[in-house]
Design a protein around this motif. Structure first.
Motif, PDB file in Angstrom:
ATOM      1  N   ASP A 221      -0.281 -10.773  -0.963  1.00  0.00           N
ATOM      2  CA  ASP A 221      -1.487 -11.282  -1.622  1.00  0.00           C
ATOM      3  C   ASP A 221      -1.527 -12.792  -1.391  1.00  0.00           C
ATOM      4  O   ASP A 221      -0.810 -13.547  -2.037  1.00  0.00           O
ATOM      5  CB  ASP A 221      -1.433 -10.958  -3.115  1.00  0.00           C
TER       6      ASP A 221
ATOM      7  N   LYS B  68       6.535   0.638  -0.674  1.00  0.00           N
ATOM      8  CA  LYS B  68       5.174   0.109  -0.637  1.00  0.00           C
ATOM      9  C   LYS B  68       5.292  -1.406  -0.620  1.00  0.00           C
ATOM     10  O   LYS B  68       6.046  -1.981  -1.414  1.00  0.00           O
ATOM     11  CB  LYS B  68       4.371   0.566  -1.860  1.00  0.00           C
ATOM     12  N   SER B  69       4.567  -2.043   0.283  1.00  0.00           N
ATOM     13  CA  SER B  69       4.702  -3.495   0.406  1.00  0.00           C
ATOM     14  C   SER B  69       3.377  -4.121   0.815  1.00  0.00           C
ATOM     15  O   SER B  69       2.428  -3.425   1.193  1.00  0.00           O
ATOM     16  CB  SER B  69       5.782  -3.841   1.435  1.00  0.00           C
ATOM     17  N   GLY B  70       3.325  -5.444   0.745  1.00  0.00           N
ATOM     18  CA  GLY B  70       2.112  -6.149   1.124  1.00  0.00           C
ATOM     19  C   GLY B  70       2.207  -7.618   0.816  1.00  0.00           C
ATOM     20  O   GLY B  70       3.256  -8.123   0.390  1.00  0.00           O
TER      21      GLY B  70
ATOM     22  N   GLN C 106      -5.495   4.715   2.344  1.00  0.00           N
ATOM     23  CA  GLN C 106      -4.652   5.637   1.578  1.00  0.00           C
ATOM     24  C   GLN C 106      -5.472   6.772   0.978  1.00  0.00           C
ATOM     25  O   GLN C 106      -4.995   7.902   0.885  1.00  0.00           O
ATOM     26  CB  GLN C 106      -3.909   4.886   0.472  1.00  0.00           C
TER      27      GLN C 106
ATOM     28  N   TYR D  40      -3.496  -7.749   1.493  1.00  0.00           N
ATOM     29  CA  TYR D  40      -3.473  -6.516   2.268  1.00  0.00           C
ATOM     30  C   TYR D  40      -2.133  -5.810   2.109  1.00  0.00           C
ATOM     31  O   TYR D  40      -1.085  -6.431   1.910  1.00  0.00           O
ATOM     32  CB  TYR D  40      -3.760  -6.782   3.752  1.00  0.00           C
ATOM     33  N   ASN D  41      -2.210  -4.485   2.164  1.00  0.00           N
ATOM     34  CA  ASN D  41      -1.022  -3.644   2.057  1.00  0.00           C
ATOM     35  C   ASN D  41      -0.485  -3.321   3.437  1.00  0.00           C
ATOM     36  O   ASN D  41      -1.241  -3.195   4.400  1.00  0.00           O
ATOM     37  CB  ASN D  41      -1.382  -2.335   1.347  1.00  0.00           C
TER      38      ASN D  41
ATOM     39  N   VAL E 162       2.565   2.544   4.199  1.00  0.00           N
ATOM     40  CA  VAL E 162       3.484   3.137   3.224  1.00  0.00           C
ATOM     41  C   VAL E 162       4.484   4.043   3.928  1.00  0.00           C
ATOM     42  O   VAL E 162       4.139   4.786   4.854  1.00  0.00           O
ATOM     43  CB  VAL E 162       2.697   3.953   2.176  1.00  0.00           C
TER      44      VAL E 162
ATOM     45  N   VAL F 159      -1.380   1.364  -4.796  1.00  0.00           N
ATOM     46  CA  VAL F 159      -1.044   0.503  -3.662  1.00  0.00           C
ATOM     47  C   VAL F 159       0.048  -0.491  -4.042  1.00  0.00           C
ATOM     48  O   VAL F 159       0.176  -0.891  -5.199  1.00  0.00           O
ATOM     49  CB  VAL F 159      -2.289  -0.263  -3.143  1.00  0.00           C
ATOM     50  N   GLY F 160       0.822  -0.891  -3.041  1.00  0.00           N
ATOM     51  CA  GLY F 160       1.922  -1.811  -3.285  1.00  0.00           C
ATOM     52  C   GLY F 160       1.489  -3.126  -3.892  1.00  0.00           C
ATOM     53  O   GLY F 160       2.228  -3.734  -4.684  1.00  0.00           O
ATOM     54  N   LEU F 161       0.301  -3.592  -3.546  1.00  0.00           N
ATOM     55  CA  LEU F 161      -0.170  -4.863  -4.083  1.00  0.00           C
ATOM     56  C   LEU F 161      -0.308  -4.837  -5.596  1.00  0.00           C
ATOM     57  O   LEU F 161      -0.177  -5.871  -6.254  1.00  0.00           O
ATOM     58  CB  LEU F 161      -1.506  -5.240  -3.435  1.00  0.00           C
TER      59      LEU F 161
ATOM     60  N   GLU G 213      -7.679   1.697  -2.057  1.00  0.00           N
ATOM     61  CA  GLU G 213      -7.637   1.375  -0.633  1.00  0.00           C
ATOM     62  C   GLU G 213      -8.087   2.593   0.176  1.00  0.00           C
ATOM     63  O   GLU G 213      -7.531   3.683   0.031  1.00  0.00           O
ATOM     64  CB  GLU G 213      -6.230   0.960  -0.202  1.00  0.00           C
TER      65      GLU G 213
END
Length: 321
Positions: free
Chosen positions: A58, A54-56, A246, A35-36, A39, A295-297, A243
């Motif tokens: 996994d 951007k972060s998350g 977003q 999940y992210n 942002v 997305v960050g992931l 996502e």
């Protein structure tokens, strides 16, 4: 802790690595294993730059971290990429910083991989003509990644600044495909797959131009207010995205949703198609659209693969905290 420089990333990261990492993380997101986080993206009030995070996490791939960076529009005149970013990876068991990875080339590869994943899962197998709207730095990565996923024979392209098409033509012909410069309406009438990769705030493609069976990968809209295609066109498509949150807030779908033309419930995560839990294309005539918000992931997945390879090959720089 290791440091993987931009030069090292270019050495170890392949397009195949990027595609595999992005496809896998989209699937993990749909499974609920990744999940992210929200942002952050802001104008800094200097150099016309946008900057953010951007972060998350996994859980499947054990990738935890963030990408820090943004867009400096004046960089092109300085001979450096407008997009500048760095990825920071942390050990999910301890929270300690484990890797710092250059994010510029990585971002280009993962963005192209995202549209390529959509082409693999949503475009008609019989697609032969690729349409490119935009001819900037990222367009070259997009073409190369797209060609790996289909049996394309030709590229038709348009750019607001026609002189930029010269470089894209060299890339396309270098891949053994024919290249033609066309107007947007002609492009829409001839392309089986269309990739838009611009920073526009107005529609470049209209609903009535798009022929049945087309697949669109809209890759340029990643900020509130940006727009590449007609909202009526978005509403007429089967819409897929990286996502949903977003897509409806900063992606291409933001305008169609805002006008009440498209509901959030009508948008399908591409990961569900990859996992086989939702249908992708359901007919030859259906128009499909992938809203690639970025997305960050994606960054974390590709950066993790890069860090592993760089360390295995003895190319990463060891550093203490």
């Amino acid at each position: 802790m290791i440091i993987v420089s931009e030069e090292c990333v270019r050495t170890v990261l392949t397009e195949e690595d990027g595609f595999a990492a992005v496809e896998a993380v989209f699937a993990a997101m749909a499974h609920g294993d990744a999940y992210n986080f929200p942002v952050i993206r802001e104008a800094i009030g200097h150099a016309d730059a946008l900057y953010g995070f951007k972060s998350g996490f996994d859980r499947a791939g054990l990738a935890l971290g963030l990408k820090s960076g943004g867009y400096w529009p004046g960089n092109a005149q300085k001979g450096i990429p407008n997009h500048q970013s760095t990825v920071f990876l942390f050990d999910p068991d301890t929270g300690r910083l484990s890797s710092i990875v250059g994010g510029n080339y990585l971002t280009a590869i993962r963005t192209a991989a995202s549209s390529a994943v959509s082409i693999k899962h949503l475009a008609r197998p019989a697609s032969r003509t690729l349409g490119m709207v935009g001819a900037g730095h990222q367009s070259h990565f997009q073409v190369r990644a797209a060609v790996r996923q289909g049996n394309f024979e030709r590229v038709v392209a348009w750019n607001r600044h026609p002189e930029m098409l010269d470089g894209l033509e060299k890339t396309v012909t270098g891949l053994g495909l024919t290249f033609e410069r066309v107007e947007p309406e002609q492009l829409a009438a001839r392309a089986d797959v269309i990739i838009t990769i611009t920073s526009c705030h107005e529609p470049l493609l209209m609903k009535e131009w798009i022929r049945p069976g087309t697949h669109l990968a809209c890759m340029g809209t990643d900020t509130k207010g940006k727009m590449e295609v007609d909202p009526d066109l978005v509403a007429a498509c089967a819409v897929f995205t990286d996502e949903i949150a977003q897509s409806v807030s900063i992606g291409e779908a933001q305008h169609a949703v805002g006008k009440g033309l498209l509901s959030e419930a009508a948008i399908t995560p591409i990961g569900d198609v990859i996992n086989g839990t939702q249908a992708g294309r359901v007919s030859e005539d259906q128009i499909t659209l992938f809203d690639g918000t970025g997305v960050g992931l994606q960054d974390l997945a590709v950066a993790s693969a890069v860090a592993r390879k760089a360390e295995e090959q003895g190319l990463a720089q060891q550093a203490g905290l």
